[in-house]
Design a protein around this motif. Structure first.
Motif, PDB file in Angstrom:
ATOM      1  N   ASN A   1      -2.028   4.087  10.702  1.00 49.08           N
ATOM      2  CA  ASN A   1      -1.651   3.461   9.434  1.00 49.08           C
ATOM      3  C   ASN A   1      -0.139   3.360   9.248  1.00 49.08           C
ATOM      4  N   ALA A   2       0.627   4.160   9.969  1.00 50.29           N
ATOM      5  CA  ALA A   2       2.083   4.176   9.791  1.00 50.29           C
ATOM      6  C   ALA A   2       2.708   2.804  10.048  1.00 50.29           C
ATOM      7  N   ALA A   3       2.136   2.039  10.946  1.00 50.42           N
ATOM      8  CA  ALA A   3       2.706   0.735  11.296  1.00 50.42           C
ATOM      9  C   ALA A   3       2.156  -0.396  10.430  1.00 50.42           C
ATOM     10  N   LEU A   4       1.255  -0.094   9.500  1.00 53.69           N
ATOM     11  CA  LEU A   4       0.604  -1.135   8.694  1.00 53.69           C
ATOM     12  C   LEU A   4       0.998  -1.032   7.224  1.00 53.69           C
ATOM     13  N   ALA A   5       0.961  -2.169   6.552  1.00 57.14           N
ATOM     14  CA  ALA A   5       1.135  -2.170   5.092  1.00 57.14           C
ATOM     15  C   ALA A   5      -0.165  -1.669   4.465  1.00 57.14           C
ATOM     16  N   SER A   6      -0.058  -1.041   3.298  1.00 58.45           N
ATOM     17  CA  SER A   6      -1.253  -0.450   2.682  1.00 58.45           C
ATOM     18  C   SER A   6      -2.275  -1.496   2.243  1.00 58.45           C
ATOM     19  N   ASP A   7      -1.871  -2.768   2.108  1.00 56.14           N
ATOM     20  CA  ASP A   7      -2.834  -3.806   1.728  1.00 56.14           C
ATOM     21  C   ASP A   7      -3.345  -4.599   2.936  1.00 56.14           C
ATOM     22  N   ASP A   8      -2.980  -4.168   4.135  1.00 52.16           N
ATOM     23  CA  ASP A   8      -3.442  -4.822   5.369  1.00 52.16           C
ATOM     24  C   ASP A   8      -4.935  -4.579   5.537  1.00 52.16           C
ATOM     25  N   PRO A   9      -5.737  -5.596   5.918  1.00 55.86           N
ATOM     26  CA  PRO A   9      -7.172  -5.404   6.113  1.00 55.86           C
ATOM     27  C   PRO A   9      -7.515  -4.404   7.214  1.00 55.86           C
ATOM     28  N   ALA A  10      -6.577  -4.143   8.133  1.00 58.78           N
ATOM     29  CA  ALA A  10      -6.825  -3.189   9.212  1.00 58.78           C
ATOM     30  C   ALA A  10      -6.438  -1.759   8.835  1.00 58.78           C
ATOM     31  N   TYR A  11      -5.834  -1.559   7.657  1.00 58.68           N
ATOM     32  CA  TYR A  11      -5.414  -0.234   7.189  1.00 58.68           C
ATOM     33  C   TYR A  11      -6.661   0.620   6.962  1.00 58.68           C
ATOM     34  N   ILE A  12      -6.665   1.832   7.465  1.00 58.13           N
ATOM     35  CA  ILE A  12      -7.836   2.705   7.364  1.00 58.13           C
ATOM     36  C   ILE A  12      -7.763   3.530   6.087  1.00 58.13           C
ATOM     37  N   VAL A  13      -8.856   3.500   5.324  1.00 52.95           N
ATOM     38  CA  VAL A  13      -8.966   4.246   4.073  1.00 52.95           C
ATOM     39  C   VAL A  13     -10.164   5.184   4.205  1.00 52.95           C
ATOM     40  N   CYS A  14      -9.976   6.440   3.830  1.00 52.63           N
ATOM     41  CA  CYS A  14     -11.052   7.432   3.878  1.00 52.63           C
ATOM     42  C   CYS A  14     -11.472   7.799   2.455  1.00 52.63           C
ATOM     43  N   ASN A  15     -12.769   7.829   2.210  1.00 53.49           N
ATOM     44  CA  ASN A  15     -13.320   8.219   0.909  1.00 53.49           C
ATOM     45  C   ASN A  15     -14.204   9.435   1.088  1.00 53.49           C
ATOM     46  N   LYS A  16     -14.073  10.371   0.167  1.00 49.88           N
ATOM     47  CA  LYS A  16     -14.940  11.554   0.172  1.00 49.88           C
ATOM     48  C   LYS A  16     -15.995  11.367  -0.899  1.00 49.88           C
ATOM     49  N   SER A  17     -17.239  11.674  -0.547  1.00 46.90           N
ATOM     50  CA  SER A  17     -18.326  11.552  -1.523  1.00 46.90           C
ATOM     51  C   SER A  17     -19.444  12.511  -1.148  1.00 46.90           C
ATOM     52  N   ALA A  18     -20.237  12.841  -2.161  1.00 45.57           N
ATOM     53  CA  ALA A  18     -21.413  13.692  -1.955  1.00 45.57           C
ATOM     54  C   ALA A  18     -22.612  12.958  -2.532  1.00 45.57           C
ATOM     55  N   ALA A  19     -23.722  13.054  -1.852  1.00 38.43           N
ATOM     56  CA  ALA A  19     -24.943  12.443  -2.356  1.00 38.43           C
ATOM     57  C   ALA A  19     -25.353  13.142  -3.643  1.00 38.43           C
ATOM     58  N   THR A  20     -26.003  12.412  -4.527  1.00 39.64           N
ATOM     59  CA  THR A  20     -26.450  12.989  -5.791  1.00 39.64           C
ATOM     60  C   THR A  20     -27.331  14.194  -5.519  1.00 39.64           C
ATOM     61  N   GLY A  21     -27.018  15.310  -6.136  1.00 43.27           N
ATOM     62  CA  GLY A  21     -27.790  16.532  -5.966  1.00 43.27           C
ATOM     63  C   GLY A  21     -27.360  17.356  -4.765  1.00 43.27           C
ATOM     64  N   SER A  22     -26.373  16.900  -4.035  1.00 42.68           N
ATOM     65  CA  SER A  22     -25.923  17.616  -2.848  1.00 42.68           C
ATOM     66  C   SER A  22     -24.534  18.193  -3.092  1.00 42.68           C
ATOM     67  N   MET A  23     -24.259  19.299  -2.466  1.00 42.77           N
ATOM     68  CA  MET A  23     -22.939  19.897  -2.564  1.00 42.77           C
ATOM     69  C   MET A  23     -22.132  19.614  -1.295  1.00 42.77           C
ATOM     70  N   VAL A  24     -22.742  18.912  -0.349  1.00 44.92           N
ATOM     71  CA  VAL A  24     -22.076  18.604   0.910  1.00 44.92           C
ATOM     72  C   VAL A  24     -21.242  17.341   0.731  1.00 44.92           C
ATOM     73  N   VAL A  25     -19.947  17.477   0.920  1.00 43.12           N
ATOM     74  CA  VAL A  25     -19.035  16.340   0.785  1.00 43.12           C
ATOM     75  C   VAL A  25     -18.831  15.733   2.169  1.00 43.12           C
ATOM     76  N   ARG A  26     -19.003  14.421   2.247  1.00 42.71           N
ATOM     77  CA  ARG A  26     -18.804  13.722   3.511  1.00 42.71           C
ATOM     78  C   ARG A  26     -17.613  12.788   3.366  1.00 42.71           C
ATOM     79  N   THR A  27     -16.834  12.701   4.414  1.00 44.73           N
ATOM     80  CA  THR A  27     -15.703  11.786   4.438  1.00 44.73           C
ATOM     81  C   THR A  27     -16.083  10.582   5.284  1.00 44.73           C
ATOM     82  N   THR A  28     -15.918   9.390   4.712  1.00 43.33           N
ATOM     83  CA  THR A  28     -16.216   8.157   5.418  1.00 43.33           C
ATOM     84  C   THR A  28     -14.923   7.368   5.532  1.00 43.33           C
ATOM     85  N   CYS A  29     -14.563   7.031   6.746  1.00 43.70           N
ATOM     86  CA  CYS A  29     -13.337   6.267   6.989  1.00 43.70           C
ATOM     87  C   CYS A  29     -13.703   4.889   7.529  1.00 43.70           C
TER      88      CYS A  29
END
Length: 112
Positions: free
Chosen positions: A40-68
């Motif tokens: 990501n260092a060589a890309l602008a933050s609005d570039d379509p190739a820029y990698i974004v990671c989101n953390k989320s947990a399924a409803t009722g779960s305490m396990v957080v998963r990161t999806t990039c």
């Protein structure tokens, strides 16, 4: 015996063929945080190739998963989700039932 010799020759030649092929670039799913930051260092933050990671947990779960995913992939998934929501809302508007007209087997009160 010739089949055995041929299979040994093929097995010996396989590593050379694999070495000649270009190395596959790991996608954001298999990349480490350090690799993602370097990418990501060589890309602008609005570039379509820029990698974004989101953390989320399924409803009722305490396990957080990161999806990039790349920003382009996230945008495409958002468009698909929005399109599906609009289709569902349109369907619900055009297929409204009163309680006395609920389809058989409905889970709503008054359904048969």
């Amino acid at each position: 015996m010739s089949i055995l010799a041929a299979s040994l020759l093929l097995a010996a030649a396989a590593p050379d063929a694999a070495a000649a092929e270009p190395a596959l670039i790991a996608g954001p799913i298999k990349m480490t945080k350090t690799e993602i930051r370097a990418y990501n260092a060589a890309l602008a933050s609005d570039d379509p190739a820029y990698i974004v990671c989101n953390k989320s947990a399924a409803t009722g779960s305490m396990v957080v998963r990161t999806t990039c995913r790349t920003r382009g992939e996230w945008d495409r998934l958002a468009q698909i989700g929005n399109r599906d929501a609009v289709e569902l809302a349109d369907y619900a508007k055009t297929h409204q039932y009163s309680l006395s007209e609920e389809p058989k087997g409905s889970v709503m009160p008054g359904g048969n």
